[in-house]
Design a protein around this motif. Structure first.
Motif, PDB file in Angstrom:
ATOM      1  N   LEU A 159     -14.859   6.951  -0.865  1.00  0.00           N
ATOM      2  CA  LEU A 159     -14.984   8.129  -1.728  1.00  0.00           C
ATOM      3  C   LEU A 159     -13.874   9.136  -1.452  1.00  0.00           C
ATOM      4  O   LEU A 159     -13.359   9.769  -2.381  1.00  0.00           O
ATOM      5  N   ARG A 160     -13.461   9.258  -0.212  1.00  0.00           N
ATOM      6  CA  ARG A 160     -12.332  10.138   0.108  1.00  0.00           C
ATOM      7  C   ARG A 160     -11.046   9.596  -0.508  1.00  0.00           C
ATOM      8  O   ARG A 160     -10.233  10.348  -1.024  1.00  0.00           O
ATOM      9  N   LEU A 161     -10.862   8.278  -0.461  1.00  0.00           N
ATOM     10  CA  LEU A 161      -9.692   7.675  -1.104  1.00  0.00           C
ATOM     11  C   LEU A 161      -9.702   7.973  -2.599  1.00  0.00           C
ATOM     12  O   LEU A 161      -8.677   8.304  -3.184  1.00  0.00           O
ATOM     13  N   LYS A 162     -10.878   7.861  -3.213  1.00  0.00           N
ATOM     14  CA  LYS A 162     -10.988   8.170  -4.640  1.00  0.00           C
ATOM     15  C   LYS A 162     -10.638   9.625  -4.911  1.00  0.00           C
ATOM     16  O   LYS A 162      -9.994   9.942  -5.902  1.00  0.00           O
ATOM     17  N   GLN A 163     -11.055  10.518  -4.017  1.00  0.00           N
ATOM     18  CA  GLN A 163     -10.745  11.941  -4.190  1.00  0.00           C
ATOM     19  C   GLN A 163      -9.246  12.197  -4.118  1.00  0.00           C
ATOM     20  O   GLN A 163      -8.758  13.166  -4.700  1.00  0.00           O
ATOM     21  N   THR A 164      -8.516  11.340  -3.426  1.00  0.00           N
ATOM     22  CA  THR A 164      -7.059  11.498  -3.376  1.00  0.00           C
ATOM     23  C   THR A 164      -6.409  10.995  -4.654  1.00  0.00           C
ATOM     24  O   THR A 164      -5.199  11.140  -4.826  1.00  0.00           O
ATOM     25  N   GLY A 165      -7.215  10.381  -5.527  1.00  0.00           N
ATOM     26  CA  GLY A 165      -6.681   9.839  -6.769  1.00  0.00           C
ATOM     27  C   GLY A 165      -6.256   8.383  -6.646  1.00  0.00           C
ATOM     28  O   GLY A 165      -5.675   7.830  -7.582  1.00  0.00           O
ATOM     29  N   MET A 166      -6.547   7.757  -5.520  1.00  0.00           N
ATOM     30  CA  MET A 166      -6.158   6.354  -5.356  1.00  0.00           C
ATOM     31  C   MET A 166      -6.918   5.497  -6.363  1.00  0.00           C
ATOM     32  O   MET A 166      -8.143   5.596  -6.475  1.00  0.00           O
ATOM     33  N   PRO A 167      -6.212   4.659  -7.119  1.00  0.00           N
ATOM     34  CA  PRO A 167      -6.867   3.789  -8.095  1.00  0.00           C
ATOM     35  C   PRO A 167      -7.768   2.759  -7.405  1.00  0.00           C
ATOM     36  O   PRO A 167      -7.506   2.345  -6.268  1.00  0.00           O
ATOM     37  N   LEU A 200      -1.611   3.843   2.276  1.00  0.00           N
ATOM     38  CA  LEU A 200      -1.904   5.261   2.495  1.00  0.00           C
ATOM     39  C   LEU A 200      -0.653   6.109   2.312  1.00  0.00           C
ATOM     40  O   LEU A 200      -0.718   7.203   1.732  1.00  0.00           O
ATOM     41  N   ASP A 201       0.493   5.605   2.775  1.00  0.00           N
ATOM     42  CA  ASP A 201       1.760   6.319   2.589  1.00  0.00           C
ATOM     43  C   ASP A 201       2.075   6.507   1.110  1.00  0.00           C
ATOM     44  O   ASP A 201       2.500   7.590   0.690  1.00  0.00           O
ATOM     45  N   GLU A 202       1.882   5.458   0.329  1.00  0.00           N
ATOM     46  CA  GLU A 202       2.160   5.532  -1.104  1.00  0.00           C
ATOM     47  C   GLU A 202       1.282   6.589  -1.767  1.00  0.00           C
ATOM     48  O   GLU A 202       1.755   7.376  -2.593  1.00  0.00           O
ATOM     49  N   GLN A 203       0.007   6.616  -1.383  1.00  0.00           N
ATOM     50  CA  GLN A 203      -0.898   7.608  -1.963  1.00  0.00           C
ATOM     51  C   GLN A 203      -0.518   9.012  -1.506  1.00  0.00           C
ATOM     52  O   GLN A 203      -0.558   9.962  -2.290  1.00  0.00           O
ATOM     53  N   GLN A 204      -0.111   9.128  -0.263  1.00  0.00           N
ATOM     54  CA  GLN A 204       0.318  10.424   0.254  1.00  0.00           C
ATOM     55  C   GLN A 204       1.542  10.931  -0.500  1.00  0.00           C
ATOM     56  O   GLN A 204       1.634  12.121  -0.833  1.00  0.00           O
ATOM     57  N   GLN A 205       2.478  10.061  -0.805  1.00  0.00           N
ATOM     58  CA  GLN A 205       3.669  10.454  -1.563  1.00  0.00           C
ATOM     59  C   GLN A 205       3.286  10.952  -2.956  1.00  0.00           C
ATOM     60  O   GLN A 205       3.838  11.945  -3.445  1.00  0.00           O
ATOM     61  N   LEU A 206       2.330  10.263  -3.595  1.00  0.00           N
ATOM     62  CA  LEU A 206       1.869  10.711  -4.914  1.00  0.00           C
ATOM     63  C   LEU A 206       1.220  12.088  -4.829  1.00  0.00           C
ATOM     64  O   LEU A 206       1.445  12.952  -5.676  1.00  0.00           O
ATOM     65  N   LEU A 207       0.418  12.301  -3.790  1.00  0.00           N
ATOM     66  CA  LEU A 207      -0.233  13.594  -3.607  1.00  0.00           C
ATOM     67  C   LEU A 207       0.795  14.692  -3.337  1.00  0.00           C
ATOM     68  O   LEU A 207       0.649  15.814  -3.835  1.00  0.00           O
ATOM     69  N   GLU A 249      -8.016  -0.319  -7.900  1.00  0.00           N
ATOM     70  CA  GLU A 249      -7.291  -1.541  -7.564  1.00  0.00           C
ATOM     71  C   GLU A 249      -6.652  -1.427  -6.177  1.00  0.00           C
ATOM     72  O   GLU A 249      -6.677  -2.377  -5.401  1.00  0.00           O
ATOM     73  N   ASN A 250      -6.117  -0.265  -5.855  1.00  0.00           N
ATOM     74  CA  ASN A 250      -5.528  -0.061  -4.529  1.00  0.00           C
ATOM     75  C   ASN A 250      -6.610   0.017  -3.453  1.00  0.00           C
ATOM     76  O   ASN A 250      -6.418  -0.477  -2.344  1.00  0.00           O
ATOM     77  N   ILE A 251      -7.737   0.631  -3.801  1.00  0.00           N
ATOM     78  CA  ILE A 251      -8.853   0.682  -2.853  1.00  0.00           C
ATOM     79  C   ILE A 251      -9.367  -0.733  -2.602  1.00  0.00           C
ATOM     80  O   ILE A 251      -9.690  -1.102  -1.473  1.00  0.00           O
ATOM     81  N   ARG A 252      -9.396  -1.523  -3.656  1.00  0.00           N
ATOM     82  CA  ARG A 252      -9.810  -2.920  -3.524  1.00  0.00           C
ATOM     83  C   ARG A 252      -8.860  -3.677  -2.589  1.00  0.00           C
ATOM     84  O   ARG A 252      -9.302  -4.436  -1.725  1.00  0.00           O
ATOM     85  N   GLU A 253      -7.567  -3.455  -2.762  1.00  0.00           N
ATOM     86  CA  GLU A 253      -6.590  -4.097  -1.897  1.00  0.00           C
ATOM     87  C   GLU A 253      -6.760  -3.626  -0.449  1.00  0.00           C
ATOM     88  O   GLU A 253      -6.725  -4.420   0.482  1.00  0.00           O
ATOM     89  N   TYR A 254      -6.952  -2.323  -0.272  1.00  0.00           N
ATOM     90  CA  TYR A 254      -7.160  -1.767   1.060  1.00  0.00           C
ATOM     91  C   TYR A 254      -8.390  -2.415   1.706  1.00  0.00           C
ATOM     92  O   TYR A 254      -8.359  -2.797   2.883  1.00  0.00           O
ATOM     93  N   SER A 255      -9.457  -2.546   0.933  1.00  0.00           N
ATOM     94  CA  SER A 255     -10.685  -3.157   1.431  1.00  0.00           C
ATOM     95  C   SER A 255     -10.452  -4.606   1.852  1.00  0.00           C
ATOM     96  O   SER A 255     -10.922  -5.048   2.906  1.00  0.00           O
TER      97      SER A 255
END
Length: 124
Positions: free
Chosen positions: A51-59, A84-91, A61-67
């Motif tokens: 849910l925290r990943l979702k709050q960062t806007g992570m799609p 996580l780096d990629e999502q951080q860059q987007l944020l 599909e990426n959460i699925r890959e992370y899982s």
């Protein structure tokens, strides 16, 4: 141990959403002999992280890959860090956009405050 209804209340997610996450492979609850789902505190902590990943806007599909990477074990830590780096860059990009908008509003307010101060000076 939690049944799906209890887990739903604890996570704030609907039962269909939990089932959907299970179908995606993001959530993997234990199954009892009667095929009922049984969730643990580990599942709860994982779902809070998701849910925290979702709050960062992570799609999803990426959460699925992370899982998937998480399930593979510690040898995937570098790949998880990359996600996580990629999502951080987007944020960070979004943050910079918002900062520019805030700066714009602040400058406009300063102009208006200067106008008000001049008007009050002339009025006195």
């Amino acid at each position: 141990m939690y049944k799906i209804q209890q887990f739903s209340k604890l996570t704030g997610l609907s039962v269909p959403t939990l089932r959907y996450y299970e179908n995606l492979g993001i959530l993997k609850p234990n199954r009892l002999k009667n095929n009922y789902r049984e969730f643990t505190d580990t599942d709860l902590n994982w779902m809070k992280f998701v849910l925290r990943l979702k709050q960062t806007g992570m799609p999803l599909e990426n959460i699925r890959e992370y899982s998937y990477l998480r399930q593979q074990g510690d040898q995937t830590i570098e790949k998880r860090i990359t996600l996580l780096d990629e999502q951080q860059q987007l944020l960070n990009k979004e943050f910079l956009k918002l900062q520019k908008q805030l700066d714009f509003l602040q400058k406009k307010k300063e102009i208006y405050n200067e106008m008000l101060a001049k008007r009050q000076t002339r009025g006195n």
